[in-house]
Design a protein around this motif. Structure first.
Motif, PDB file in Angstrom:
ATOM      1  N   VAL A  12       0.844  -1.202   0.000  1.00 35.78           N
ATOM      2  CA  VAL A  12       0.000   0.000   0.000  1.00 35.78           C
ATOM      3  C   VAL A  12       0.875   1.246   0.000  1.00 35.78           C
ATOM      4  N   PHE A  13       1.937   1.240   0.784  1.00 35.19           N
ATOM      5  CA  PHE A  13       2.823   2.394   0.871  1.00 35.19           C
ATOM      6  C   PHE A  13       3.492   2.664  -0.479  1.00 35.19           C
ATOM      7  N   ALA A  14       3.847   1.587  -1.171  1.00 32.97           N
ATOM      8  CA  ALA A  14       4.484   1.749  -2.489  1.00 32.97           C
ATOM      9  C   ALA A  14       3.527   2.368  -3.494  1.00 32.97           C
ATOM     10  N   ARG A  15       2.241   1.992  -3.380  1.00 38.79           N
ATOM     11  CA  ARG A  15       1.269   2.535  -4.321  1.00 38.79           C
ATOM     12  C   ARG A  15       0.986   3.996  -4.014  1.00 38.79           C
ATOM     13  N   LYS A  16       1.005   4.327  -2.726  1.00 37.58           N
ATOM     14  CA  LYS A  16       0.653   5.693  -2.328  1.00 37.58           C
ATOM     15  C   LYS A  16       1.860   6.358  -1.675  1.00 37.58           C
ATOM     16  N   ARG A  17       3.006   6.332  -2.387  1.00 34.18           N
ATOM     17  CA  ARG A  17       4.261   6.874  -1.868  1.00 34.18           C
ATOM     18  C   ARG A  17       4.076   8.314  -1.373  1.00 34.18           C
ATOM     19  N   ALA A  18       4.569   8.568  -0.241  1.00 36.31           N
ATOM     20  CA  ALA A  18       4.493   9.892   0.395  1.00 36.31           C
ATOM     21  C   ALA A  18       3.064  10.340   0.633  1.00 36.31           C
ATOM     22  N   GLY A  19       2.145   9.329   0.607  1.00 37.88           N
ATOM     23  CA  GLY A  19       0.744   9.698   0.797  1.00 37.88           C
ATOM     24  C   GLY A  19       0.288   9.541   2.225  1.00 37.88           C
ATOM     25  N   PHE A  20       1.180   9.092   3.145  1.00 37.47           N
ATOM     26  CA  PHE A  20       0.797   8.869   4.541  1.00 37.47           C
ATOM     27  C   PHE A  20       1.583   9.786   5.458  1.00 37.47           C
ATOM     28  N   ASP A  21       0.888  10.327   6.430  1.00 35.20           N
ATOM     29  CA  ASP A  21       1.533  11.173   7.437  1.00 35.20           C
ATOM     30  C   ASP A  21       2.051  10.369   8.632  1.00 35.20           C
ATOM     31  N   LEU A  22       1.588   9.111   8.763  1.00 38.21           N
ATOM     32  CA  LEU A  22       2.011   8.273   9.889  1.00 38.21           C
ATOM     33  C   LEU A  22       1.722   6.807   9.560  1.00 38.21           C
ATOM     34  N   VAL A  23       2.664   5.957   9.966  1.00 38.15           N
ATOM     35  CA  VAL A  23       2.419   4.511   9.927  1.00 38.15           C
ATOM     36  C   VAL A  23       2.277   4.049  11.379  1.00 38.15           C
ATOM     37  N   PHE A  24       1.133   3.514  11.738  1.00 33.41           N
ATOM     38  CA  PHE A  24       0.855   3.008  13.089  1.00 33.41           C
ATOM     39  C   PHE A  24       0.804   1.487  12.991  1.00 33.41           C
ATOM     40  N   SER A  25       1.846   0.799  13.568  1.00 30.38           N
ATOM     41  CA  SER A  25       1.968  -0.636  13.336  1.00 30.38           C
ATOM     42  C   SER A  25       2.203  -1.409  14.631  1.00 30.38           C
ATOM     43  N   ASP A  26       1.579  -2.573  14.677  1.00 27.75           N
ATOM     44  CA  ASP A  26       1.876  -3.536  15.742  1.00 27.75           C
ATOM     45  C   ASP A  26       3.310  -4.047  15.534  1.00 27.75           C
ATOM     46  N   VAL A  27       4.019  -4.373  16.618  1.00 27.39           N
ATOM     47  CA  VAL A  27       5.392  -4.861  16.477  1.00 27.39           C
ATOM     48  C   VAL A  27       5.413  -6.310  16.023  1.00 27.39           C
ATOM     49  N   VAL A  28       4.616  -7.138  16.655  1.00 21.34           N
ATOM     50  CA  VAL A  28       4.630  -8.575  16.373  1.00 21.34           C
ATOM     51  C   VAL A  28       3.559  -8.870  15.329  1.00 21.34           C
ATOM     52  N   LEU A  29       4.035  -9.174  14.117  1.00 24.89           N
ATOM     53  CA  LEU A  29       3.149  -9.498  13.012  1.00 24.89           C
ATOM     54  C   LEU A  29       3.490 -10.881  12.472  1.00 24.89           C
ATOM     55  N   SER A  30       2.654 -11.410  11.641  1.00 27.10           N
ATOM     56  CA  SER A  30       2.852 -12.781  11.161  1.00 27.10           C
ATOM     57  C   SER A  30       4.074 -12.917  10.260  1.00 27.10           C
TER      58      SER A  30
END
Length: 783
Positions: free
Chosen positions: A693-711
């Motif tokens: 998603v980030f690659a498709r919308k490069r520079a389109g996000f003001d923040l990435v909010f992510s869980d640390v432990v992912l699959s």
């Protein structure tokens, strides 16, 4: 009783005469009457009377004196003279021995009877004395010891054959000589004359014991080692009449002793090179032999120990009676010696050592027990090493157990945190929409209250498992105690007195102030529960420098400088079984419904996470003391300057947030909360999806909010890849874990914003706002 038989020599003894009747009336039997001296000798030979009553005026071929002497010499018969006063004078002038008396004519029956009784008694006593003297002389001549007797002037009166052989003097030659002429003794080493024992007894009037006197110098010059003793001879009135000296040749004994000494020295050398203690005791428990290893271990010299009571010298008082009783039983043959037995001994310095003994009973040729010989190995160091090893093993097992429980608790807490995030968040959102519906608002409030309690319980699990994120800074433990005093006094109750003893120059520690206060609070509550009837709670602080010797006795302890926080109560105390389990999660001695069993587990987790340890002393009925050790710091790291932005009223302005969360419930809540607060949110469940998603919308996000432990990739990896393609895009991470999976150390090193689950709406909005601030963006770029 048979009548004494009397022979009368003289015509007055004829039947019918007055003398005959008097003798018969006195109870004696007249066995014969001899009218002349010659006839008297013949009848004495034939009749063997018990006494001869001889008339001093009797006629015959020999005089009465000659007849009496012949009768005494041939037949050993006592003579009683019957004499007129004139005849008595004649007899006395003639020197007639008269040990048995006279009867003066004219006589009366009473005097005659008394004279006969006395004569018979004296004769009987004389015979006994002669027999005894003969027996004594025979005995003295036949015994193996040498005997010399002398009078009060030191003149020899008797010497047996053994004495003659040793001195070289015949008895006939020695009689009448001064004893020093015959008995000459010199000192074996100095060659000087030794004191004469007989002369010493004559002066002191008392016997001497048997002593080795030196060398007896015989008449021919031969020298013989002797042992001698002397004793005084007394008469019936207690007057000194002489001395008897007894001595013996001890050549064989001296040779045997020399051989024994050589054998003993040889055996001692063998014993001294033995690698174990060797101790021999006699039947009284006295030391008869001890080798060099034994002396070195006990700290005594041989002269200090040999001949002394082993149990009094070397056995601790606590077990002395029991050990002595067993030894005495062993000497009586009532039990068998121990093959291997460990017990404690006491050295000269008072130190106690543990020795492993192997005992052997010593018997003589007849099989009688006359002592023990024991070999002992000092196993003190080995025992200490075994105890230390066992202690380390227990510490390791305890550490492994707590680690395993911590891993389990951390995993459970993570799942709970996700659930609580959903419950807390959605209940908060619901409360916002409840409006004026008081009943609904009340129900939602109950849900929120239960969620908060569950969150606190989860936090305790994380503290116990040492997985709770902490903010470390300089902490003054004294200030922590003072801050809690008012709360403690209310919490503890009026029946418990709280006393503080705080060190004025207390070092500071690096820690989380809230968690340090949690330690104090939990220990205080635990102490209160241990004093149901009231008591005293003492909180004390002090500086402690731990050395190498003390370090390692408790799991986690080590050398260094520490601040010790002590919490002591006067309560019921604990037994060993309870002490071994007090830090286990959910273990409690309280009745059901009182406490969670996590209080001390939380304390254990916090202290370990601070790099410290806990020591506990307790005894039933004597209270408990917890000593908590925190590493001390000499320089403060500076206060925490984090800007506390108000949570209320934080809203977005259409900023675009990429939400990465694999837990659907949490993702839905977070997305809803953010959208409701003015943010535009894109939701994905993995780091891979986020990158697409980030690659498709490069520079389109003001923040990435992510869980640390992912699959797939972790949130930290996601932050790295986003930073590589878009350095200015901030990343906010979150996790319900607090262990290695949360990668907290890495997150802190990179200065990445972090939000711990569970979180409320206000916490979420504040964290998002801070992460997007200019300062955070600069920090993110630098990372």
């Amino acid at each position: 009783m048979e009548k004494a038989r009397i022979l009368v020599v003289g015509d007055e003894g004829l039947p019918g005469s007055r003398l005959f009747g008097a003798v018969e009336n006195a109870g004696y039997a007249v066995v014969g009457v001899a009218p002349t001296t010659h006839e008297g000798i013949l009848q004495a030979s034939e009749l063997q009377p018990d006494l001869v009553l001889l008339d001093a005026g009797v006629g015959g071929t020999m005089t009465p004196i000659e007849a009496a002497n012949q009768i005494r010499a041939c037949f050993d018969t006592p003579i009683l003279y019957l004499a007129a006063p004139a005849d008595r004078e004649v007899l006395k002038r003639a020197g007639v021995p008269s040990p048995f008396g006279f009867v003066t004519k004219p006589f009366n029956e009473r005097d005659l009877t008394m004279a006969i009784d006395v004569a018979l008694y004296n004769f009987k006593m004389e015979r006994k004395i002669k027999e005894r003297e003969q027996w004594l002389e025979t005995t003295l001549k036949s015994i193996g010891d040498a005997v010399i007797a002398c009078d009060v002037r030191g003149r020899i009166t008797f010497m047996n054959p053994v004495a003659g052989t040793l001195t070289g003097w015949a008895e006939a030659e020695s009689l009448g000589r001064d004893i020093s002429d015959v008995f000459h003794v010199i000192d074996e080493e100095s060659r000087q004359s030794s004191d004469n024992l007989a002369a010493m007894v004559l002066v002191e009037g008392r016997a001497t014991g048997a002593v080795e006197s030196g060398l007896l110098v015989a008449r021919g010059g031969a020298e013989v080692p002797i042992e001698s003793s002397a004793a005084p001879m007394m008469d019936e009135q207690g007057n000194l009449t002489g001395v008897v000296l007894v001595f013996r040749d001890i050549t064989e004994r001296k040779l045997a002793e020399e051989d024994l000494r050589k054998e003993r020295d040889r055996a001692q050398k063998y014993l001294d090179i033995a690698g174990v203690m060797m101790v021999a005791l006699n039947t009284h428990g006295e030391v008869t032999l001890v080798n060099r290893r034994g002396l070195d271990t006990l700290g005594y010299s041989e002269s200090e120990l040999v001949g002394r009571d082993w149990f009094e010298m070397c056995v601790p008082a606590a077990i002395r009676a029991e050990r002595r009783a067993r030894f005495e039983s062993l000497m009586r043959g009532e039990c068998e010696p121990a093959e291997y037995e460990e017990n404690t001994i006491v050295t000269k310095s008072g130190e106690e050592r543990v020795v492993s003994w192997h005992d052997t009973v010593i018997r003589d040729r007849t099989g009688a027990i006359y002592g023990t010989l024991s070999s002992g190995e000092d196993v003190t160091e080995r025992k200490l090493a075994e105890r230390e090893k066992d202690g380390l093993r227990k510490q390791l097992l305890q550490s492994q157990k707590m680690e395993a429980i911590g891993v389990l608790a951390g995993g459970v807490a993570h799942d709970f945190n996700n659930l609580l995030t959903v419950i807390q968040g959605n209940s908060e959102l619901a409360a916002m929409k409840a409006g004026g519906d008081e009943s609904l608002a009340k129900n939602i409030a109950h849900i929120q209250e239960a969620a908060e309690r569950a969150a606190r319980l989860t936090g305790q699990l994380l503290l116990m498992s040492r997985r709770q994120p902490m903010e470390f800074a300089e902490v003054n433990v004294n200030e922590s105690v003072r801050n809690l005093m008012r709360m403690l006094e209310r919490l503890i109750g009026e029946d418990v007195s709280v006393v503080t003893d705080l060190a004025a120059d207390l070092w500071k520690v690096k820690g989380d102030s809230g968690n340090v206060e949690q330690v104090i609070l939990n220990l205080a509550v635990n102490a209160r529960d241990a004093m149901p009837g009231g008591g005293t709670l003492t909180v004390k602080t002090r500086n402690v420098s731990v050395g190498e010797v003390r370090a390692g006795k408790v799991s986690g302890s080590r050398p260094g400088d520490f601040v010790c926080l002590s919490v002591e109560d006067t309560g019921t105390g604990m037994d060993k079984a309870t002490l071994d389990r007090i830090f286990e999660p959910f273990f409690s001695t309280k009745e059901a419904g009182r406490g969670t069993g996590l209080g001390l587990s939380v304390v254990y987790g916090i202290v370990n996470q601070h790099g410290g340890w806990i020591e506990v002393e307790s005894a039933e009925g004597k209270g408990t003391r917890f000593d908590v050790f925190f590493p001390a710091i000499l320089k403060a790291d500076g206060p925490d300057d984090r800007d506390e932005t108000p949570r209320r009223g934080v809203r977005g302005k259409g900023e675009r947030i990429l939400l990465v969360e694999d837990e659907a419930g949490v993702r839905d809540f977070a997305a809803h909360a953010l959208r409701s607060s003015g943010y535009y949110v894109s939701e994905v469940a993995s780091a891979e999806e986020a990158l697409e998603v980030f690659a498709r919308k490069r520079a389109g996000f003001d923040l990435v909010f992510s869980d640390v432990v992912l699959s797939g990739k972790s949130g930290v990896q996601l932050a790295e890849e986003i930073a590589s393609v878009s350095p200015g895009t901030p990343v906010l991470l979150t996790s319900g874990y607090a262990d290695d999976r949360s990668q907290l150390d890495e997150i802190r090193r990179r200065c990445l914003p972090f939000l711990q689950k569970p979180y409320a709406v206000g916490d979420l909005l504040l964290a998002v706002s801070e992460a997007m601030s200019a300062d955070r963006r600069v920090a993110t770029r630098r990372a």
